[in-house]
Design an enzyme around this catalytic site. Structure first.
Site, PDB file in Angstrom:
ATOM      1  N   LYS A 267       0.874  -1.182   0.000  1.00 31.41           N
ATOM      2  CA  LYS A 267       0.000   0.000   0.000  1.00 31.41           C
ATOM      3  C   LYS A 267       0.906   1.226   0.000  1.00 31.41           C
ATOM      4  O   LYS A 267       2.037   1.164   0.477  1.00 31.41           O
ATOM      5  CB  LYS A 267      -0.892   0.005   1.254  1.00 31.41           C
ATOM      6  CG  LYS A 267      -2.118   0.868   1.131  1.00 31.41           C
ATOM      7  CD  LYS A 267      -3.273   0.156   0.428  1.00 31.41           C
ATOM      8  CE  LYS A 267      -4.413   1.103   0.112  1.00 31.41           C
ATOM      9  NZ  LYS A 267      -5.601   0.377  -0.379  1.00 31.41           N
TER      10      LYS A 267
ATOM     11  N   ASP B 273      -6.867   4.366  -4.764  1.00 32.31           N
ATOM     12  CA  ASP B 273      -7.557   4.228  -3.470  1.00 32.31           C
ATOM     13  C   ASP B 273      -8.175   5.605  -3.225  1.00 32.31           C
ATOM     14  O   ASP B 273      -8.378   6.373  -4.191  1.00 32.31           O
ATOM     15  CB  ASP B 273      -6.566   3.828  -2.358  1.00 32.31           C
ATOM     16  CG  ASP B 273      -7.267   3.429  -1.053  1.00 32.31           C
ATOM     17  OD1 ASP B 273      -7.853   2.343  -0.998  1.00 32.31           O
ATOM     18  OD2 ASP B 273      -7.254   4.222  -0.081  1.00 32.31           O
TER      19      ASP B 273
HETATM   20  P1  NDP Z   1     -12.811   7.813  -3.130  1.00 32.67           P
HETATM   21  O1  NDP Z   1     -11.742   8.787  -2.909  1.00 32.67           O
HETATM   22  O2  NDP Z   1     -13.311   7.587  -4.508  1.00 32.67           O
HETATM   23  O3  NDP Z   1     -14.066   8.110  -2.199  1.00 32.67           O
HETATM   24  C1  NDP Z   1     -13.934   8.180  -0.803  1.00 32.67           C
HETATM   25  C2  NDP Z   1     -15.234   8.661  -0.217  1.00 32.67           C
HETATM   26  O4  NDP Z   1     -15.181   8.545   1.206  1.00 32.67           O
HETATM   27  C3  NDP Z   1     -15.509  10.131  -0.503  1.00 32.67           C
HETATM   28  O5  NDP Z   1     -16.890  10.332  -0.557  1.00 32.67           O
HETATM   29  C4  NDP Z   1     -14.882  10.824   0.712  1.00 32.67           C
HETATM   30  O6  NDP Z   1     -15.441  12.088   1.002  1.00 32.67           O
HETATM   31  C5  NDP Z   1     -15.233   9.847   1.817  1.00 32.67           C
HETATM   32  N1  NDP Z   1     -14.197   9.953   2.859  1.00 32.67           N
HETATM   33  C6  NDP Z   1     -12.869   9.721   2.736  1.00 32.67           C
HETATM   34  N2  NDP Z   1     -12.222   9.954   3.892  1.00 32.67           N
HETATM   35  C7  NDP Z   1     -13.176  10.337   4.756  1.00 32.67           C
HETATM   36  C8  NDP Z   1     -13.157  10.688   6.117  1.00 32.67           C
HETATM   37  N3  NDP Z   1     -12.013  10.700   6.821  1.00 32.67           N
HETATM   38  N4  NDP Z   1     -14.339  11.010   6.685  1.00 32.67           N
HETATM   39  C9  NDP Z   1     -15.499  10.973   5.993  1.00 32.67           C
HETATM   40  N5  NDP Z   1     -15.578  10.644   4.683  1.00 32.67           N
HETATM   41  C10 NDP Z   1     -14.444  10.327   4.099  1.00 32.67           C
HETATM   42  O7  NDP Z   1     -12.236   6.430  -2.516  1.00 32.67           O
HETATM   43  P2  NDP Z   1     -12.734   4.952  -2.790  1.00 32.67           P
HETATM   44  O8  NDP Z   1     -14.193   4.923  -3.017  1.00 32.67           O
HETATM   45  O9  NDP Z   1     -11.825   4.347  -3.761  1.00 32.67           O
HETATM   46  O10 NDP Z   1     -12.388   4.263  -1.376  1.00 32.67           O
HETATM   47  C11 NDP Z   1     -13.333   4.183  -0.304  1.00 32.67           C
HETATM   48  C12 NDP Z   1     -12.925   3.065   0.646  1.00 32.67           C
HETATM   49  O11 NDP Z   1     -12.874   1.823  -0.065  1.00 32.67           O
HETATM   50  C13 NDP Z   1     -11.538   3.228   1.285  1.00 32.67           C
HETATM   51  O12 NDP Z   1     -11.562   2.649   2.571  1.00 32.67           O
HETATM   52  C14 NDP Z   1     -10.650   2.377   0.381  1.00 32.67           C
HETATM   53  O13 NDP Z   1      -9.472   1.937   1.032  1.00 32.67           O
HETATM   54  C15 NDP Z   1     -11.593   1.214   0.100  1.00 32.67           C
HETATM   55  N6  NDP Z   1     -11.279   0.403  -1.073  1.00 32.67           N
HETATM   56  C16 NDP Z   1     -11.200   0.978  -2.312  1.00 32.67           C
HETATM   57  C17 NDP Z   1     -10.921   0.195  -3.404  1.00 32.67           C
HETATM   58  C18 NDP Z   1     -10.931   0.725  -4.782  1.00 32.67           C
HETATM   59  O14 NDP Z   1     -10.867  -0.094  -5.723  1.00 32.67           O
HETATM   60  N7  NDP Z   1     -11.024   2.031  -5.002  1.00 32.67           N
HETATM   61  C19 NDP Z   1     -10.638  -1.245  -3.261  1.00 32.67           C
HETATM   62  C20 NDP Z   1     -10.855  -1.756  -1.927  1.00 32.67           C
HETATM   63  C21 NDP Z   1     -11.133  -0.940  -0.890  1.00 32.67           C
HETATM   64  P3  NDP Z   1     -14.592  13.422   0.686  1.00 32.67           P
HETATM   65  O15 NDP Z   1     -14.564  13.514  -0.802  1.00 32.67           O
HETATM   66  O16 NDP Z   1     -15.316  14.511   1.347  1.00 32.67           O
HETATM   67  O17 NDP Z   1     -13.228  13.189   1.282  1.00 32.67           O
END
Ligand code: NDP
Length: 449
Positions: free
Chosen positions: A122, A162
């Site tokens: 990571k 991510d």
């Molecule tokens: P994105 O950046 O596309 O979206 C993240 C979302 O979560 C946004 O809406 C963001 O809001 C919100 N968010 C992030 N940090 C916080 C926080 N501290 N508090 C509240 N809201 C938060 O990321 P992904 O959708 O790719 O990832 C989401 C989760 O899924 C993560 O845990 C990631 O590790 C996991 N994941 C992702 C994969 C992938 O293929 N993308 C694979 C496996 C797991 P804002 O824009 O306001 O920050």
């Protein structure tokens, strides 16, 4: 077992997310260690909690006003027992060594569960892409890759996206890697379709998560048809979780970002989701703007003085946390149980605190840990690597069907391992044990390295 936890706490006292992830795995694999003394004798736990390599570097970049900024870059190469390091890159101001080590540790077991040959890693930076111009994001990605390129490669370490790293950032990172290494190889996944990406990769984590939930329900002779679902996040995983829920006849009623959440009692249909995709992926706006188009929904601003998240306090059947780590605490879990939620399927990594997980297990809520239920993303990344090696592109239906088969297989593997160790139906125990066994047996085969 306690020794290991004490050891990592003593070595790295401030890495609380890493301690949390290790504690969960170590506690659940205890019966495996009791049955297999060779793991203790070969110091498997001591070895598996120590990253094979940690790379930390300076990322200097210039903003549009000519001002210089310095961020910190990381890559954790956690474990390569079953394949090249593989895992995403996160750009978020909260990024630090603890968060990336927990994510890399989880990734090791997740990748093992996919049945594909991928080790765990990571990386990321404390850079915040929010509010930055296109050029600033590009310059940052280029500077990040100027150091990272010497540590990655298609057979060494293959990063992906991510939080904060999507197709745009992968493009800039890939462009700089290609220039520096003078080679066009599958060094990153999540690429755009025209230059080596795979169909279904953007959808894979969310779709896979819903396929996993459908398997959990099928094991209880139920389906997603008509189920009310709470979804958090509004990024990649949340969007495609919502899309697949709609496809399978369920009704998603919430979405969120770090500023707040929307509740749409009528359900977020395909048109509304298209609006959210444009809002988030193109205009890079806030979820609050959903109400500009759909005023019947309700927006609730995030309130850091509350000790719970009101998003998890609505009547529903299922919950899909798809935002970030530790977003469901004990109180949220109690609210979910009280509101009749019978299934929690994690799209995000480690979104439930240990106290919340205990409540789900105590109340017989069906609970899927992210390392099993969100493995579809990395699984399709593995399929992207396979297509890159063959210089081929599989059609959408083929990738989707492979994704379904992989999620079904992970579901089966979790239940089988849980039953074998006397915890039938416990997906957490099953995922940890099955992933652990594959990795540690490979480590033993390869000697003390
Ligand atoms: P994105 O950046 O596309 O979206 C993240 C979302 O979560 C946004 O809406 C963001 O809001 C919100 N968010 C992030 N940090 C916080 C926080 N501290 N508090 C509240 N809201 C938060 O990321 P992904 O959708 O790719 O990832 C989401 C989760 O899924 C993560 O845990 C990631 O590790 C996991 N994941 C992702 C994969 C992938 O293929 N993308 C694979 C496996 C797991 P804002 O824009 O306001 O920050």
């Amino acid at each position: 077992m306690l020794d290991i936890l004490q050891m990592i706490r003593a070595k790295d006292p401030v890495e609380k997310e890493f301690h949390q992830a290790v504690k969960e795995v170590v506690e659940t694999v205890k019966p495996v260690l009791e049955r297999n003394p060779q793991y203790r004798n070969m110091a498997i736990l001591e070895r598996i909690v120590e990253p094979e390599r940690v790379i930390m570097f300076r990322v200097p970049w210039m903003d549009d006003q000519g001002q210089i900024h310095v961020n910190r870059g990381f890559r954790i190469q956690m474990n390569s027992a079953i394949g090249p390091y593989k895992g995403g890159i996160r750009f978020h101001p909260s990024v630090n060594l603890s968060i990336l080590k927990f994510l890399a540790f989880e990734q090791v077991f997740k990748n093992a569960l996919t049945t594909l040959a991928m080790g765990g890693g990571k990386g990321g930076s404390d850079f915040d892409p929010k509010g930055k111009s296109e050029n600033e994001v590009m310059r940052f990605c280029q500077s990040f890759m100027m150091e990272l390129f010497r540590h990655v490669g298609p057979d060494t370490d293959v990063p992906a996206g991510d939080i904060g790293v999507g197709a745009r950032e992968i493009g800039y990172l890939f462009g700089m890697y290609k220039k520096l290494a003078n080679e066009f190889t599958g060094v990153l996944t999540g690429k755009s379709l025209g230059w080596g990406g795979s169909l279904i990769r953007p959808e894979a984590t969310g779709y896979g998560c819903v396929y996993f939930a459908a398997e959990m329900l099928a094991a209880q002779n139920q389906t997603l048809q008509g189920k009310r679902c709470l979804v958090s996040g509004a990024g990649n995983v949340a969007q495609f979780t919502t899309e697949k829920l709609i496809d399978l006849g369920a009704k998603a009623v919430t979405l969120s970002d770090s500023s707040g959440y929307i509740y749409d009692a009528e359900g977020i249909d395909k048109n509304k989701l298209d609006f959210v995709k444009k809002l988030k992926n193109i205009r890079r706006g806030r979820i609050k703007e959903y109400l500009d188009k759909y005023p019947e929904a309700v927006y609730t601003e995030a309130d850091s003085t509350l000790d719970y998240n009101p998003l998890w306090n609505h009547k529903a059947d299922c919950a899909f946390p798809c935002a970030t780590q530790n977003e469901i605490n004990e109180k949220d879990a109690r609210n979910l149980v009280r509101n009749s939620v019978k299934l929690v399927c994690e799209g995000a990594n480690m979104p439930s605190t240990p106290e919340a997980i205990d409540i789900f297990l105590d109340h017989k809520t069906m609970y899927a840990p992210g390392k099993a239920s969100n493995a579809g993303g990395v699984a399709v990344s593995g399929l992207e690597m396979a297509q890159n090696s063959m210089r081929l592109n599989w059609p959408r239906e083929e990738v989707d069907s492979r994704l379904r088969i992989i999620m079904k297989s992970i579901h089966h593997t979790c239940l089988e391992a849980a039953a074998e160790y006397g915890m039938p139906g416990n997906y957490l125990v099953g995922a940890n044990i099955a992933g652990f066994l594959k990795v540690v047996n490979s480590m033993l085969d390869q000697g003390l390295v």
